[in-house]
Design a protein around this motif. Structure first.
Motif, PDB file in Angstrom:
ATOM      1  N   GLY A   1      -0.978  15.934   2.790  1.00  0.00           N
ATOM      2  CA  GLY A   1      -0.807  14.992   3.907  1.00  0.00           C
ATOM      3  C   GLY A   1      -1.175  13.590   3.473  1.00  0.00           C
ATOM      4  N   GLY A   2      -2.294  13.509   2.767  1.00  0.00           N
ATOM      5  CA  GLY A   2      -2.761  12.201   2.271  1.00  0.00           C
ATOM      6  C   GLY A   2      -1.735  11.584   1.343  1.00  0.00           C
ATOM      7  N   ALA A   3      -1.183  12.415   0.462  1.00  0.00           N
ATOM      8  CA  ALA A   3      -0.212  11.905  -0.515  1.00  0.00           C
ATOM      9  C   ALA A   3       1.036  11.413   0.209  1.00  0.00           C
ATOM     10  CB  ALA A   3       0.140  13.001  -1.503  1.00  0.00           C
ATOM     11  N   ALA A   4       1.497  12.216   1.204  1.00  0.00           N
ATOM     12  CA  ALA A   4       2.677  11.809   1.950  1.00  0.00           C
ATOM     13  C   ALA A   4       2.420  10.511   2.697  1.00  0.00           C
ATOM     14  CB  ALA A   4       3.053  12.918   2.937  1.00  0.00           C
ATOM     15  N   GLY A   5       1.260  10.441   3.298  1.00  0.00           N
ATOM     16  CA  GLY A   5       0.902   9.227   4.042  1.00  0.00           C
ATOM     17  C   GLY A   5       0.823   8.023   3.126  1.00  0.00           C
ATOM     18  N   THR A   6       0.227   8.243   1.958  1.00  0.00           N
ATOM     19  CA  THR A   6       0.086   7.132   1.010  1.00  0.00           C
ATOM     20  C   THR A   6       1.460   6.646   0.562  1.00  0.00           C
ATOM     21  OG1 THR A   6      -1.970   8.137   0.266  1.00  0.00           O
ATOM     22  CG2 THR A   6      -1.044   6.422  -1.135  1.00  0.00           C
TER      23      THR A   6
ATOM     24  N   LEU B   1       4.133   6.757   2.144  1.00  0.00           N
ATOM     25  CA  LEU B   1       4.807   6.041   3.239  1.00  0.00           C
ATOM     26  C   LEU B   1       4.074   4.767   3.636  1.00  0.00           C
ATOM     27  CD1 LEU B   1       5.973   9.031   5.456  1.00  0.00           C
ATOM     28  CD2 LEU B   1       7.390   7.533   4.044  1.00  0.00           C
ATOM     29  N   SER B   2       2.950   4.521   3.016  1.00  0.00           N
ATOM     30  CA  SER B   2       2.231   3.269   3.306  1.00  0.00           C
ATOM     31  C   SER B   2       2.531   2.280   2.184  1.00  0.00           C
ATOM     32  CB  SER B   2       0.722   3.530   3.367  1.00  0.00           C
ATOM     33  OG  SER B   2       0.185   3.493   2.064  1.00  0.00           O
ATOM     34  N   PRO B   3       2.271   1.014   2.377  1.00  0.00           N
ATOM     35  CA  PRO B   3       2.607   0.015   1.318  1.00  0.00           C
ATOM     36  C   PRO B   3       1.688   0.082   0.109  1.00  0.00           C
ATOM     37  CG  PRO B   3       1.598  -1.065   3.222  1.00  0.00           C
ATOM     38  CD  PRO B   3       1.717   0.382   3.573  1.00  0.00           C
ATOM     39  N   LEU B   4       0.636   0.872   0.185  1.00  0.00           N
ATOM     40  CA  LEU B   4      -0.399   0.818  -0.852  1.00  0.00           C
ATOM     41  C   LEU B   4       0.126   0.986  -2.281  1.00  0.00           C
ATOM     42  CD1 LEU B   4      -3.969   2.094  -0.485  1.00  0.00           C
ATOM     43  CD2 LEU B   4      -2.723   2.697  -2.541  1.00  0.00           C
TER      44      LEU B   4
ATOM     45  N   LYS C   1       2.795  -1.840  -3.233  1.00  0.00           N
ATOM     46  CA  LYS C   1       2.213  -3.180  -3.330  1.00  0.00           C
ATOM     47  C   LYS C   1       1.313  -3.267  -4.564  1.00  0.00           C
ATOM     48  CE  LYS C   1       0.772  -7.214  -1.396  1.00  0.00           C
ATOM     49  NZ  LYS C   1       1.060  -8.204  -2.407  1.00  0.00           N
ATOM     50  N   LEU C   2       0.560  -2.192  -4.810  1.00  0.00           N
ATOM     51  CA  LEU C   2      -0.325  -2.187  -5.972  1.00  0.00           C
ATOM     52  C   LEU C   2       0.476  -2.276  -7.275  1.00  0.00           C
ATOM     53  CD1 LEU C   2      -3.240   0.360  -5.484  1.00  0.00           C
ATOM     54  CD2 LEU C   2      -3.355  -2.108  -5.766  1.00  0.00           C
TER      55      LEU C   2
ATOM     56  N   ASP D   1       3.405  -3.629  -7.638  1.00  0.00           N
ATOM     57  CA  ASP D   1       3.917  -4.996  -7.737  1.00  0.00           C
ATOM     58  C   ASP D   1       2.821  -5.945  -8.233  1.00  0.00           C
ATOM     59  OD1 ASP D   1       6.319  -6.752  -6.877  1.00  0.00           O
ATOM     60  OD2 ASP D   1       4.580  -7.775  -6.017  1.00  0.00           O
ATOM     61  N   ASP D   2       1.649  -5.829  -7.590  1.00  0.00           N
ATOM     62  CA  ASP D   2       0.560  -6.747  -7.939  1.00  0.00           C
ATOM     63  C   ASP D   2       0.087  -6.536  -9.369  1.00  0.00           C
ATOM     64  OD1 ASP D   2       0.719  -7.910  -5.521  1.00  0.00           O
ATOM     65  OD2 ASP D   2      -1.085  -6.982  -4.673  1.00  0.00           O
TER      66      ASP D   2
ATOM     67  N   ILE E   1       2.500  -8.054 -11.747  1.00  0.00           N
ATOM     68  CA  ILE E   1       2.348  -9.524 -11.768  1.00  0.00           C
ATOM     69  C   ILE E   1       1.111  -9.908 -12.570  1.00  0.00           C
ATOM     70  CG2 ILE E   1       1.843 -11.543 -10.342  1.00  0.00           C
ATOM     71  CD1 ILE E   1       3.537 -10.321  -8.132  1.00  0.00           C
TER      72      ILE E   1
ATOM     73  N   PHE F   1      -3.098  18.562   7.305  1.00  0.00           N
ATOM     74  CA  PHE F   1      -2.010  17.715   6.819  1.00  0.00           C
ATOM     75  C   PHE F   1      -1.944  16.440   7.641  1.00  0.00           C
ATOM     76  CE2 PHE F   1       2.299  16.156   6.872  1.00  0.00           C
ATOM     77  CZ  PHE F   1       2.628  16.153   5.517  1.00  0.00           C
TER      78      PHE F   1
ATOM     79  N   GLY G   1      -4.929  14.217   6.892  1.00  0.00           N
ATOM     80  CA  GLY G   1      -4.729  13.554   5.594  1.00  0.00           C
ATOM     81  C   GLY G   1      -3.691  12.462   5.708  1.00  0.00           C
TER      82      GLY G   1
ATOM     83  N   SER H   1      -4.527   8.466   5.376  1.00  0.00           N
ATOM     84  CA  SER H   1      -3.956   7.635   4.308  1.00  0.00           C
ATOM     85  C   SER H   1      -3.073   6.536   4.879  1.00  0.00           C
ATOM     86  CB  SER H   1      -3.180   8.493   3.314  1.00  0.00           C
ATOM     87  OG  SER H   1      -2.172   9.193   4.002  1.00  0.00           O
TER      88      SER H   1
ATOM     89  N   TRP I   1      -2.109   1.042   5.537  1.00  0.00           N
ATOM     90  CA  TRP I   1      -1.571  -0.015   6.408  1.00  0.00           C
ATOM     91  C   TRP I   1      -2.629  -0.952   6.957  1.00  0.00           C
ATOM     92  CZ3 TRP I   1       3.491  -1.087   6.838  1.00  0.00           C
ATOM     93  CH2 TRP I   1       4.401  -0.117   6.411  1.00  0.00           C
TER      94      TRP I   1
END
Lengths: 722, 229
Positions: A14-19, A21-24, A27-28, A30-31, A34, B35, B38, B42, B47
Motif C-alpha cells: 500500500g505504501g509503495a502504491a501510494g508513494t 502515486l505521490s510526487p515524491l 520530484k526527487l 528530478d531534483d 538537477i 494496504f 500504507g 504514503s 503530498w
C-alpha cells in the motif's frame, strides 16, 4: 487486531502504491538529477552589468593597452585594446591571465610585521598607521645619527613617477643607494652613451624594416614589447621580410625565422664584427652614419676576416659572407641584440658590435632603422630639499660602487650587494626597501643574495605578492596591483617613439593595500623636515596629475600619449676603438665540460612578476613535469654521457648543484645545455612553488670588464646520471 | 500481536497451519486495511509532508511593495527592470537605482526604515532573493523574449507587479533553486503560464510559437544549445 506478515506486506505494498502515486519519487528524481548536473559547490560568477574599462598593462616593460571586461565591479577578462599604438588589440599570455594576479592566492592582503624567524613565514597583520610608524621610527633614528646613507632601496625600474618617487625619497632622505634591478636597459643605456655620446636608449622601427638580423633576441619569445614583436613577426611573414636568427639553440624565434644560424655561445660579437668586416671589405657601407670608421677599419679587416670569425663562431665563411651581403643590400636592414626577453645586461662589446652594424647601414634615426632616443623628460620636479643629514648622506659613495672608480660607467650594480654586505662594502646597510623587484629569485646566484640579506637588520617589502624577497622581509607594506591603481607607464622596450600609457584603477582595491606612491608620500611626511618638503603633494593622484600636466587629459581620454617627433640622442654613431673586452664565462672547462645557458620562454614570467597559474599550465612537460625541471641536451652529448630522455641527472656548476631531468633536443648545439628561466620558486602559491629549478641559483654573476654590469650569459657545468 | 511462541509453534506444528487457514477470511480484511493505511500514509507523506520537508523558507531582507512603486513610476516594470544599452537585462535593481529617490527615509513603514538605515546609508547592496532565477545551465535572454517576441512580463512572472508585500522565498533543499521554477503545485500542474518555469514550459511555448524556431535540423524545433550554451 493481529498484525502478521501478510498485513505488514500489505502495508508495504500500500505504501509503495501510494508513494508511486505521490510526487515524491518523481520530484526527487528530478531534483537529484538537477543537483548532480550542477554541483552546488561549482563556482558560478554572478551576473550583472557588463562594462569595459581601459587601462595599461605594466606586468612587463611592454606597455600594452588593455580593455578589461567587468561584470558589475568584478573584472572577468583582460583583452588587448584595439587601435592601441603598442599592441593594437593583441595580448600576451601574461597580460591575459593578469586577473590571477588580482584575485589569486599570492596577494599580500594587509600590512604585516614578521613574528617568527626571518623567512619562516610567520606574520601578524597590523594597521597602516602602525606599519608606517614602525618604519618612520627606524628611519628617523638612522637620520638623527647622520647615517642616512645606510638605507638602500631596490626597485624594478626607474621609469615613471612611482619609481621616481622612491628615488626622490632616497635622495631627500640622504641616501645615494637607489638601486635598479639589472636588465638589458643597463647595457643599452651604456651603449647609447658610449656610441652616441648622449644619454638615451635605442628604438627599432621593426615594422618598416626589410631585413632582420637578430643576435639571440627572442623576437617571438618576449623580447621588447612582446605583443608588438609577435605582430611584427606576422607582418614580416606577410611582407616576406627575411628574418635571420643567430642563436645557439633552436628557440621559438629561431624556428619562426627564415634562417637559423646556430652559433657557438658567447661569440655573437665576433660574428657581428665579422659581418661588419665583410661589409667594409666589399664596400657595402652606407654613407656617413658611422664616424671614426677609419680608425677601426684595419683592425676589423684583419682580426675579423670571415675565416677567423668562422673558426670562433662555428658559422661557415659562406654563411657569414652571404648574410653580410644580404644585410647590406637590403634597403632598411635592422640588427637586434639582447638575448631572449632582454631582461639581463649583456656584454658592451656585443651590443656595440650589433649597433655598429645598424650604423653601417646608414639608417640610424631613419625610417626602418635604429633610433637613438633621448630619455623621457616629463617628470620635472623641483630639486629635492637637502638638509644637513641629507647632504652628509649623499656625500657618501654608493654601496654598490656604481658611478665611480672602475665602475664609473655603470649606474646600478645590484649584483655587488652580497659581496658588500659580507664585509667588503664601504659601510653596513641598516634598512633595505624593495619595490617591484624579487632579487632573491631573479638575481644571478640568488642563494648568495638571499644569504647576504642576513646582514641587513631591517628589510621592508612593498611587494603586492608573496614572493621570495617579501618572504625575507621584516615589514610588508603591500602595494596595489596594477589593476587597482593609477600610474604612468612610460614605454621604452625598443619602441621608436616616446610613449606613455596610463594605468587606471579598473576595480577598487580588493584588500587593505596602499599605492606605493601614496605610501612614500605618507612616509616622507612622517619623517618630516626637508624630506617632507620634497614631497609637497597631497596624495599620489595629485602628484601624477601635476607631473603629467597637459598630457593628463590626453591620457585620461585615450589611455596613451605618443610623441613621434621626439628628441634624439645624437645623430651619428662614433666607433672609437674595438678594444672592448669580452665577457668570459665562469668555470673551468676541464671540470665542467658543458656550457649551461638559461633561455626565456613567453610562457614563463621570470622577473618580479611570477608565472600565473594559467601560464604554468601551458609549459610543456619537456620543461617541467610534476615538480621536476628539465635540462635540454643534444642527443649526441647525451649519448656520450649515457643519458636518455627523461633520465634523472645531477647538474653541477661552480655555483651549485640541482637534480634535473634530461630532455634530448636536436635544436641545441652539442656540448651546450639549456634551462628555462623563471622556475624553481619557493614562494608564491601551490601553482608555482617547488616547480623546476631556479637556474639563477646555478649561475653566478660575471662582470663585464668595461662596465661592471653583470653580463653573465651562462656558466660551465657538468651532468652526471643520478 | 504475534509472539515468539506463536512463531515457534508455526514452525514446529503443521496442524497450526489449518488453524490459520480458518482465520483467513478475517485476516484478508486486515490485509486490505493495512494496504489502505500504507497507501494513505504514503500519500500524506508524498503530498503533504514531502513538500514541507523539501522546501525551506527565507524572508526577503525587507518587504517590497510592487503595487505602490508601479503607481509612482511612469514606465511600468521597465522603470526599474530595464534593458541596459548593450541589450542585457538589468534584473533586480541595484542600490544606485533606488537612491535616486530613497536617499532619505520616505514614508513611515518599517521596511522603508530598514532599507534606508541598513542599506542606503551603509552603501550596501540589498541581498534580494530572486524568485525567478533559472539554473546556471540555462541561458535566458530577456531581450529575445520581451523586445524580440514582444512578450509581456506577466506571461512568465505573473502579477508580481500588483503585490503589496514580499512573499517568503522558498527554495529547494536539494537543488537550491527557487520553488517558482518547479511551481507551487507539487504535482507540477499549472493553470497559468506563469505557474511554472521548467524546461517543458519553455518548450511548450517555443513549440506553439514554433514558426521561426527551427535551429535543430533534426527536430525542426529549437536545438538544445539555444538555451543550454
Amino acid at each position: 487486531m493481529k498484525v502478521d506478515r501478510r498485513s505488514f506486506l500489505s502495508f508495504v505494498i500500500g505504501g509503495a502504491a501510494g508513494t508511486a502515486l505521490s510526487p515524491l519519487p518523481w520530484k526527487l528524481m528530478d531534483d537529484s538529477s538537477i543537483w548532480s548536473q550542477m554541483w552546488p559547490w561549482t563556482p558560478v560568477p554572478p551576473d550583472g552589468e557588463v562594462v569595459y574599462e581601459d587601462s595599461t598593462c605594466s606586468l612587463c616593460p611592454g606597455g600594452c593597452g588593455i580593455t578589461v571586461r567587468k561584470i558589475d565591479n568584478r573584472a572577468v577578462k583582460i583583452e588587448g585594446k584595439p587601435g592601441h599604438p603598442v599592441n593594437d588589440g593583441g595580448i600576451c599570455i601574461l597580460g591575459l591571465s593578469g586577473l590571477q594576479m588580482l584575485y589569486g592566492p599570492t596577494r599580500i592582503k594587509a600590512p604585516m610585521k614578521r613574528m617568527g624567524e626571518r623567512g619562516a613565514g610567520k606574520w601578524q597583520k597590523i594597521s597602516w598607521d602602525e606599519a608606517l610608524g614602525m618604519l618612520t621610527e627606524k628611519l628617523t633614528a638612522i637620520r638623527e645619527r647622520e647615517e642616512a646613507h645606510t638605507v638602500a632601496a631596490i626597485a624594478g625600474s626607474d621609469q615613471g613617477t612611482v619609481p621616481a618617487l622612491l628615488a626622490r625619497f632616497m635622495a631627500a632622505f640622504g641616501s645615494p643607494n637607489f638601486i635598479r634591478t639589472p636588465s638589458y636597459q643597463d647595457t643599452d643605456e651604456l651603449a647609447v652613451g658610449t656610441l652616441f655620446g648622449e644619454a638615451g636608449r635605442t628604438g627599432f622601427d621593426l615594422e618598416n624594416a626589410d631585413y632582420i638580423l637578430s643576435f639571440g633576441s627572442g623576437i617571438a619569445d618576449g623580447w621588447g614589447s612582446p605583443v608588438r614583436m609577435i605582430k611584427a613577426c606576422s607582418l614580416w611573414k606577410e611582407k616576406r621580410v627575411p628574418v635571420v636568427q643567430v642563436d645557439p639553440r633552436l628557440s621559438n624565434s629561431a624556428a619562426k625565422a627564415t634562417r637559423w644560424v646556430p652559433i657557438t655561445p658567447g661569440t655573437e660579437a665576433d660574428l657581428a664584427l665579422g659581418i661588419a668586416a665583410v661589409m667594409i671589405a666589399k664596400n657595402l657601407v652606407g654613407s656617413g652614419a658611422v664616424s671614426g670608421l677609419g680608425g677601426i677599419k684595419n683592425t676589423l679587416l684583419t682580426d675579423y676576416a670571415p675565416e677567423k670569425v668562422s673558426l670562433s663562431t662555428g658559422v661557415s665563411v659562406e654563411a657569414i659572407v652571404e648574410i653580410a651581403k644580404d644585410f647590406a643590400r637590403a634597403n632598411r636592414p635592422l640588427a637586434l641584440c639582447g638575448r631572449g626577453k632582454a631582461q639581463s645586461p649583456e656584454s658592451l662589446r656585443e651590443t656595440a658590435a650589433v649597433y655598429l652594424l645598424n650604423g653601417l647601414t646608414g639608417n640610424v634615426n631613419q625610417e626602418g632603422g635604429m633610433w637613438a632616443i633621448a630619455p623621457a623628460d616629463y617628470i620635472q620636479w623641483p630639486e629635492v630639499a637637502r638638509d644637513k643629514a641629507a647632504s652628509a648622506g649623499l656625500r657618501q659613495p654608493r654601496f654598490d660602487g656604481a658611478g665611480s672608480g672602475q665602475y664609473a660607467n655603470a649606474r646600478h650594480l645590484l649584483q655587488r650587494l652580497p659581496d658588500g654586505l659580507n664585509g667588503n662594502g664601504p659601510y653596513p646597510i641598516q634598512v633595505l626597501m624593495v619595490a617591484d623587484a624579487n632579487p632573491c629569485h631573479s638575481l644571478h646566484d640568488a642563494a648568495a643574495f638571499k644569504a647576504a640579506l642576513d646582514k641587513i637588520p631591517f628589510i621592508v617589502s612593498f611587494s603586492s605578492f608573496n614572493d621570495e624577497t617579501a618572504a625575507m622581509a621584516d615589514l610588508l607594506l603591500p602595494d596595489h596591483v596594477y589593476l587597482e591603481r593609477y600610474a604612468d607607464v612610460p614605454v621604452a622596450a625598443g619602441l621608436p617613439s616616446q610613449t606613455i600609457g596610463l594605468s587606471k584603477p579598473v576595480v577598487s582595491p580588493q584588500f587593505n593595500t596602499r599605492h606605493l606612491g601614496e605610501t612614500l608620500i605618507n612616509l616622507a611626511q612622517a619623517v618630516g623636515g626637508s624630506v617632507a618638503e620634497s614631497f609637497p603633494w597631497k596624495n599620489y593622484e595629485t602628484c601624477l596629475q601635476e607631473t603629467l600636466a597637459d598630457k593628463w587629459d590626453v591620457l585620461m581620454q585615450k589611455g596613451v600619449w605618443v610623441d613621434d617627433d621626439f628628441a634624439t640622442a645624437g645623430s651619428s654613431l662614433q666607433m672609437a676603438a674595438l678594444d672592448t673586452p669580452a665577457v668570459e664565462i665562469e668555470g673551468d672547462a676541464g671540470t665542467f665540460p658543458l656550457l649551461l645557458m638559461p633561455y626565456d620562454s613567453i610562457r614563463i614570467s621570470s622577473g618580479y612578476i611570477g608565472d600565473t597559474p594559467f601560464m604554468i599550465k601551458t609549459v610543456a612537460d619537456t620543461v617541467i613535469k610534476g615538480k621536476d625541471g628539465f635540462v635540454e641536451i643534444n642527443p649526441q652529448t647525451a649519448g656520450e654521457m649515457g643519458l636518455s630522455e627523461g633520465d634523472l641527472a645531477t647538474l653541477t656548476t661552480p655555483r651549485g648543484e640541482a637534480p634535473v631531468r634530461v630532455h634530448l633536443f636536436e635544436g641545441i648545439k652539442p656540448g651546450v645545455i639549456a634551462m628555462a628561466k623563471g622556475l624553481g620558486h619557493t614562494a608564491y602559491d601551490g601553482f608555482l612553488a617547488d616547480k623546476g629549478i631556479n637556474v639563477n641559483e646555478l649561475i653566478g654573476p660575471v662582470e663585464d670588464p668595461s662596465s661592471g654590469l653583470d653580463a653573465a650569459w651562462g656558466i660551465r657545468a657538468k651532468l652526471a646520471k643520478a | 500481536m504475534s509472539t515468539l511462541d506463536e512463531k515457534a509453534t508455526e514452525v514446529m506444528d503443521d496442524d497450526s497451519a489449518h488453524a490459520k487457514g480458518a482465520n483467513e477470511s478475517g485476516a484478508s480484511g486486515y490485509i486490505i486495511l493495512f494496504f489502505i493505511i500504507g497507501f494513505a500514509a504514503s500519500m500524506v507523506l508524498g503530498w503533504v509532508a514531502f513538500p514541507k520537508l523539501l522546501y525551506s523558507q527565507k524572508q526577503q531582507p525587507f518587504s517590497f511593495n510592487h503595487a505602490m512603486h508601479v503607481a509612482e513610476v511612469n514606465n511600468g516594470c521597465e522603470s526599474c527592470h530595464f534593458f541596459r544599452d548593450d541589450g542585457s537585462f538589468s534584473g533586480i535593481p541595484k542600490l544606485a537605482q533606488c537612491t535616486g529617490c530613497h536617499d532619505e527615509t520616505m514614508g513611515e513603514s518599517e521596511a522603508e526604515a530598514t532599507f534606508v538605515e541598513q542599506y542606503v546609508w551603509e552603501e550596501r547592496e540589498v541581498p534580494w532573493y530572486s524568485y525567478s532565477r533559472q539554473p546556471d545551465c540555462v541561458f535566458f535572454s530577456h531581450a529575445a523574449h520581451v523586445v524580440g517576441a514582444k512578450m509581456d512580463c506577466v506571461t512568465c512572472h505573473g502579477h508580481i507587479g500588483e503585490s503589496e508585500s514580499s512573499r517568503p522565498y522558498e527554495y529547494n533543499r536539494i537543488t537550491g533553486y527557487s520553488r517558482d521554477i518547479w511551481g507551487k503545485n507539487i504535482a507540477g500542474l499549472k493553470k497559468n503560464s506563469w505557474d511554472r518555469m521548467k524546461m517543458d514550459d519553455c518548450a511548450q511555448c517555443h513549440k506553439e510559437a514554433g514558426i521561426v524556431h527551427t535551429s535543430s535540423v533534426q527536430t525542426k524545433r529549437d536545438a538544445c544549445f539555444v538555451c543550454h550554451k
